[in-house]
Design an enzyme around this catalytic site. Sequence first.
Site, PDB file in Angstrom:
ATOM      1  N   SER A  87       4.874   2.528   7.902  1.00 46.54           N
ATOM      2  CA  SER A  87       4.561   1.348   7.097  1.00 46.54           C
ATOM      3  C   SER A  87       5.723   1.008   6.168  1.00 46.54           C
ATOM      4  O   SER A  87       6.246   1.869   5.464  1.00 46.54           O
ATOM      5  CB  SER A  87       3.301   1.595   6.268  1.00 46.54           C
ATOM      6  OG  SER A  87       2.162   1.661   7.083  1.00 46.54           O
ATOM      7  N   HIS A 100       0.813  -1.213   0.000  1.00 54.48           N
ATOM      8  CA  HIS A 100       0.000   0.000   0.000  1.00 54.48           C
ATOM      9  C   HIS A 100       0.854   1.273   0.000  1.00 54.48           C
ATOM     10  O   HIS A 100       0.342   2.355  -0.292  1.00 54.48           O
ATOM     11  CB  HIS A 100      -0.974   0.000   1.192  1.00 54.48           C
ATOM     12  CG  HIS A 100      -0.334   0.260   2.521  1.00 54.48           C
ATOM     13  ND1 HIS A 100       0.004  -0.750   3.396  1.00 54.48           N
ATOM     14  CD2 HIS A 100       0.021   1.410   3.141  1.00 54.48           C
ATOM     15  CE1 HIS A 100       0.529  -0.230   4.497  1.00 54.48           C
ATOM     16  NE2 HIS A 100       0.555   1.091   4.365  1.00 54.48           N
ATOM     17  N   ASP A 142       0.289  -7.650   1.368  1.00 54.33           N
ATOM     18  CA  ASP A 142       0.681  -6.252   1.535  1.00 54.33           C
ATOM     19  C   ASP A 142       2.193  -6.091   1.538  1.00 54.33           C
ATOM     20  O   ASP A 142       2.761  -5.344   2.347  1.00 54.33           O
ATOM     21  CB  ASP A 142       0.083  -5.660   2.816  1.00 54.33           C
ATOM     22  CG  ASP A 142       0.140  -4.129   2.831  1.00 54.33           C
ATOM     23  OD1 ASP A 142       0.198  -3.532   1.735  1.00 54.33           O
ATOM     24  OD2 ASP A 142       0.125  -3.543   3.929  1.00 54.33           O
TER      25      ASP A 142
END
Length: 519
Positions: free
Chosen positions: A325, A212, A242
């Site tokens: 992230s 993402h 992911d």
Amino acid sequence: MSDERMDYEYHNDTTEAGGTDRYYSWGQPEPPRPAAPASGGVTRARSSKNKRRLGAVLAVILVFILGAGAGVYMSGRTATADLSGAEVTGNRGTGRVETQKAGSGEEKSEPSKPESPDGGASSGAGETDSGTVSTAKKTISRVEDLADEDLSDTTVADVAERVMPSIVSVYNKYTEQGLFFGRSYTQEAEAAGSGIIIEETEDELLIVTNNHVVEGADSLSVQFIDEENCEASLKGTDASSDLAVIAVALSSLSDDTREKIAIAELGDSDSLRIGDHAIAIGNALGYGQSLTVGYVSALNREMTSENGITGTFIQTDAAINPGNSGGALLNSAGQVIGINSNKIGGSSIEGMGFAIPISKAIPIIEELKQQESRTKVAEEEQGIIGIHGITVTSDVASAYGLPVGAYVEEIIEGSGAANSDLAEGDIITGVNGQTITSMEELSNQLSYYAAGTEITLTVQHPLEGNEYEEKEIKVTLSKKSDVQTSGGYGRQPEQQGGPSEDNGDFDNFFGFPFGSFGF
């Protein structure tokens, strides 16, 4: 001799010269002797004796102090001599230093060079064994492995110093679409995340991050520890986990940057225990690298991310904020035990961060590393499959037993899809080995291929009894101008359309497993 005492007479006469003549004469009684004073001669004698004893004691103490000082001084000189001429050995990683005594016929060895990823020792920047200058690039060093060392004296600052050179900031420039008073608009935007340097190949530096973080990117850039920025290309993505791998060309790195960065050491998340130390490093809020600390709060925590991905993750109380992230979750030895994701659990939760276990991520990363590095094709040159479709979300998939992916609602005549084995009702789950979970991801994957390119679609083909079989179907991409759109509320090919969860048309959407879309 008689015991009778003789008498004496004491005389004290003045002489003619003015002096005094004192004497005794026989025959007179002996005068009494003067009595000793109460305090005087004896006391003074004893005092003098005590002073002599005290002086002797002080002299002994002084000699002892001077002797001890001389011993320490000589010991220091001996230690200095040992350091300059004796053998010194260390075992901290690849920075081992060995020094021999400087004597005739003996040479002093230099510090060993860091080992390269293939196990060979790398040479210093611009130097050969003969000491001459070379144009060869320096092999990027690996983060020092502390797993086999005594960590009792290792601090978080020590871990940060070793590992931060292997963490990067990732910047994603993308085109944002929206509605304003019923009118659509587009504008350029930028998102920030983190990444971990995991490998150096012959011509690329490979970095793992979250899918993402790079999703929908028009362009990607990476900022290293020395704040140098380089363009990056997409190598491989896996939306279902992911995870993504991006690459930076080694030719774009300066020699100074190559000296300062490092390759991370991947650990073993299967050996973790609740209560182990956890250190999170990443580009929090896009401000640059920062560090937070905590503990492993839980293992194998089953969660569903904001992207609809369900899996088991590491839970930690180390703060994981937006921008973290794709960054690293480390153990106390500085090894990567997880890949942080702010999308898991949501940003509104406090004191609960989540990371993808590295032991589960490694097999996926190995596959993504084998993909060919890609950059986006100019929009006017991009190819299309030639379908209209609907995203099958995880909620709908769970309710009706369907695969998550892009449902083929309609195949457009004259397109590459019409000339292939793709059929309406198929659910596309991958493009050239890259997993996709939505129409948006399908469109994003196709933006890397020009018209006329043959791609391989992974599809789930429906059978009787709500069963599906997986197929690999080859499709040659068409030009947008060559494909005539039809139906689908005026949609363009590969655009999401029709009923969906977002617009509230649940009745029609839930009817599609039975063949009714309301189109």
